[in-house]
Scaffold this motif. Structure first.
Motif, PDB file in Angstrom:
ATOM      1  N   ALA A  25       0.842  -1.200   0.000  1.00 24.89           N
ATOM      2  CA  ALA A  25       0.000   0.000   0.000  1.00 24.89           C
ATOM      3  C   ALA A  25       0.865   1.232   0.000  1.00 24.89           C
ATOM      4  O   ALA A  25       1.750   1.388   0.840  1.00 24.89           O
ATOM      5  CB  ALA A  25      -0.915  -0.021   1.215  1.00 24.89           C
ATOM      6  N   SER A  26       0.649   2.116  -0.957  1.00 29.40           N
ATOM      7  CA  SER A  26       1.466   3.322  -1.059  1.00 29.40           C
ATOM      8  C   SER A  26       0.683   4.571  -0.727  1.00 29.40           C
ATOM      9  O   SER A  26       1.253   5.641  -0.568  1.00 29.40           O
ATOM     10  CB  SER A  26       2.021   3.448  -2.489  1.00 29.40           C
ATOM     11  OG  SER A  26       0.968   3.641  -3.403  1.00 29.40           O
ATOM     12  N   GLY A  27      -0.656   4.460  -0.680  1.00 21.37           N
ATOM     13  CA  GLY A  27      -1.476   5.647  -0.449  1.00 21.37           C
ATOM     14  C   GLY A  27      -1.755   6.415  -1.715  1.00 21.37           C
ATOM     15  O   GLY A  27      -2.578   7.312  -1.731  1.00 21.37           O
ATOM     16  N   GLU A  28      -1.058   6.104  -2.821  1.00 19.38           N
ATOM     17  CA  GLU A  28      -1.264   6.784  -4.088  1.00 19.38           C
ATOM     18  C   GLU A  28      -2.077   5.885  -5.019  1.00 19.38           C
ATOM     19  O   GLU A  28      -1.866   4.668  -5.061  1.00 19.38           O
ATOM     20  CB  GLU A  28       0.087   7.107  -4.742  1.00 19.38           C
ATOM     21  CG  GLU A  28       0.918   8.116  -3.988  1.00 19.38           C
ATOM     22  CD  GLU A  28       0.274   9.490  -3.980  1.00 19.38           C
ATOM     23  OE1 GLU A  28      -0.429   9.817  -4.965  1.00 19.38           O
ATOM     24  OE2 GLU A  28       0.443  10.217  -2.995  1.00 19.38           O
ATOM     25  N   PRO A  29      -2.993   6.446  -5.792  1.00 20.32           N
ATOM     26  CA  PRO A  29      -3.760   5.617  -6.733  1.00 20.32           C
ATOM     27  C   PRO A  29      -2.855   5.043  -7.824  1.00 20.32           C
ATOM     28  O   PRO A  29      -1.962   5.740  -8.319  1.00 20.32           O
ATOM     29  CB  PRO A  29      -4.785   6.592  -7.308  1.00 20.32           C
ATOM     30  CG  PRO A  29      -4.198   7.951  -7.098  1.00 20.32           C
ATOM     31  CD  PRO A  29      -3.388   7.862  -5.841  1.00 20.32           C
ATOM     32  N   GLN A  30      -3.063   3.799  -8.153  1.00 24.04           N
ATOM     33  CA  GLN A  30      -2.291   3.165  -9.221  1.00 24.04           C
ATOM     34  C   GLN A  30      -2.870   3.504 -10.591  1.00 24.04           C
ATOM     35  O   GLN A  30      -2.157   3.520 -11.585  1.00 24.04           O
ATOM     36  CB  GLN A  30      -2.274   1.652  -9.011  1.00 24.04           C
ATOM     37  CG  GLN A  30      -1.660   1.216  -7.695  1.00 24.04           C
ATOM     38  CD  GLN A  30      -0.197   1.583  -7.585  1.00 24.04           C
ATOM     39  OE1 GLN A  30       0.556   1.435  -8.533  1.00 24.04           O
ATOM     40  NE2 GLN A  30       0.199   2.088  -6.428  1.00 24.04           N
ATOM     41  N   LEU A  31      -4.173   3.741 -10.647  1.00 24.14           N
ATOM     42  CA  LEU A  31      -4.855   4.097 -11.890  1.00 24.14           C
ATOM     43  C   LEU A  31      -4.774   5.609 -12.079  1.00 24.14           C
ATOM     44  O   LEU A  31      -5.380   6.374 -11.329  1.00 24.14           O
ATOM     45  CB  LEU A  31      -6.308   3.634 -11.830  1.00 24.14           C
ATOM     46  CG  LEU A  31      -7.201   3.940 -13.035  1.00 24.14           C
ATOM     47  CD1 LEU A  31      -6.706   3.222 -14.284  1.00 24.14           C
ATOM     48  CD2 LEU A  31      -8.647   3.561 -12.736  1.00 24.14           C
ATOM     49  N   GLN A  32      -4.016   6.050 -13.073  1.00 19.49           N
ATOM     50  CA  GLN A  32      -3.812   7.474 -13.306  1.00 19.49           C
ATOM     51  C   GLN A  32      -4.774   7.965 -14.397  1.00 19.49           C
ATOM     52  O   GLN A  32      -4.943   7.304 -15.433  1.00 19.49           O
ATOM     53  CB  GLN A  32      -2.372   7.758 -13.725  1.00 19.49           C
ATOM     54  CG  GLN A  32      -1.337   7.308 -12.702  1.00 19.49           C
ATOM     55  CD  GLN A  32      -1.469   8.044 -11.379  1.00 19.49           C
ATOM     56  OE1 GLN A  32      -1.736   9.253 -11.358  1.00 19.49           O
ATOM     57  NE2 GLN A  32      -1.295   7.328 -10.289  1.00 19.49           N
ATOM     58  N   VAL A  33      -5.396   9.123 -14.166  1.00 17.41           N
ATOM     59  CA  VAL A  33      -6.359   9.688 -15.106  1.00 17.41           C
ATOM     60  C   VAL A  33      -6.038  11.164 -15.304  1.00 17.41           C
ATOM     61  O   VAL A  33      -5.881  11.912 -14.332  1.00 17.41           O
ATOM     62  CB  VAL A  33      -7.812   9.537 -14.598  1.00 17.41           C
ATOM     63  CG1 VAL A  33      -8.782  10.162 -15.589  1.00 17.41           C
ATOM     64  CG2 VAL A  33      -8.153   8.069 -14.358  1.00 17.41           C
ATOM     65  N   ASN A  34      -5.944  11.586 -16.570  1.00 17.09           N
ATOM     66  CA  ASN A  34      -5.751  12.992 -16.910  1.00 17.09           C
ATOM     67  C   ASN A  34      -6.890  13.455 -17.810  1.00 17.09           C
ATOM     68  O   ASN A  34      -7.346  12.695 -18.679  1.00 17.09           O
ATOM     69  CB  ASN A  34      -4.411  13.210 -17.620  1.00 17.09           C
ATOM     70  CG  ASN A  34      -3.233  13.004 -16.696  1.00 17.09           C
ATOM     71  OD1 ASN A  34      -3.168  13.611 -15.641  1.00 17.09           O
ATOM     72  ND2 ASN A  34      -2.307  12.129 -17.081  1.00 17.09           N
TER      73      ASN A  34
END
Length: 304
Positions: A25-34
């Motif tokens: 768990a990194s706390g950052e979303p793995q799915l990136q959306v722009n």
């Protein structure tokens, strides 16, 4: 006795990725959306660029979904997603907006089947001018069911291959006589659900009309066949839900046929005044997923 081995932990973390164990768990979303543009205006199209974790095989790519809830709406719309490159690194969906909808906060939901991102997208307000148009003769009549059905079939096309590359080019060298989104009174009556669905270019009869981008000719028809409103018409499928339509043409090259592939800049007709027209001009309409959008941003920048 418990022995601590701090130097082993980074190795185990990397090993877990290689053998398919759950990611730490990194706390950052793995799915990136722009979203581009980040602050779209009414009438513009929105490119949703999706960067999923790792490369997706075709089966996994089928799990990608893009849902969009417009300002004031209660139900979401779903839009098709296409790969931006053969490796499956990034994907893209195109969302159209119109002058008739409410501006303000919208909800964009993107999912890869494992993770879901919910993003607020703010649609900026935009003012559109009003025109008064007087039509007479055949131009004041209604469209035939034949032309409505043929044009609807063109606008509904969603084919898998993207044919355009870089900014679109102007289909005519004539001056822009009517901008996108203009509201109108026809013969004194306000057209409540109408907005000008494209750009008009005024030029002399017989002036050339060219394809603004590559694509497949998906529609050719004529005023004499019942295209009473559209006049002589050419439609081009640019792929992935993006189509162009060109109205009121004077002539269409005799060698141009439905199913032909045309390149950007290739001649597809000449300016005329066929159909419901007050004078020689070209009407160019650009549709994204069956909705008319402003072509101007597509002329000024590359839409992926």
């Amino acid at each position: 006795m418990t022995v601590s081995c701090p130097r082993v932990l980074p190795f185990l973390a990397g090993l877990s990725l290689l053998i398919g164990l759950p990611r730490p768990a990194s706390g950052e979303p793995q799915l990136q959306v722009n979203v581009n543009p980040s602050s779209p205006r009414l009438g513009e199209s929105i490119a949703v660029i999706i960067d999923p974790p790792g490369n997706l095989d075709p089966t996994q790519a089928d799990n990608l979904t893009v849902r969009f809830t417009r300002s004031g709406a209660t139900e979401a719309e779903t839009f098709p997603v296409f790969p931006l490159d053969p490796a499956g690194d990034r994907y893209r969906a195109l969302i159209p907006t119109t002058p008739l909808e409410a501006h303000g906060r919208t909800l964009l939901q993107v999912s890869d089947g494992t993770e879901t991102r919910n993003l607020a997208v703010w649609i900026q307000d935009r003012r559109f001018p009003t025109q008064r148009i007087t039509l007479s003769g055949s131009g004041s009549g209604s469209a035939t069911q034949y032309e409505l059905d043929r044009v609807a079939a063109l606008k509904n096309l969603v084919t898998p291959t993207k044919h355009w590359s870089g900014p679109f080019r102007r289909p005519s060298n004539g001056r822009t006589s009517t901008a996108f989104g203009v509201r109108r009174y026809y013969n004194g009556v306000f057209a409540q659900d109408y907005y000008h669905r494209g750009l008009d270019y005024a030029a002399g009869t017989g002036s050339p009309v060219v394809a603004p981008a590559a694509g497949t000719v998906a529609l050719i028809d004529y005023e004499r066949n019942g295209f009473r409103i559209h006049g002589n018409t050419v439609g081009i499928d640019h792929g992935q839900g993006v189509v162009s339509i060109f109205l009121h043409l004077h002539t269409i090259p005799s060698g141009l046929k439905e199913g032909d592939f045309v390149q950007a800049g290739q001649n597809i007709g000449t300016i005329g005044s066929t159909g419901a027209s007050t004078g020689p001009h070209l009407h160019w309409g650009l549709y994204v997923n069956n909705i008319s959008v402003d072509p101007t941003p597509w002329l000024n920048q590359t839409v992926q």
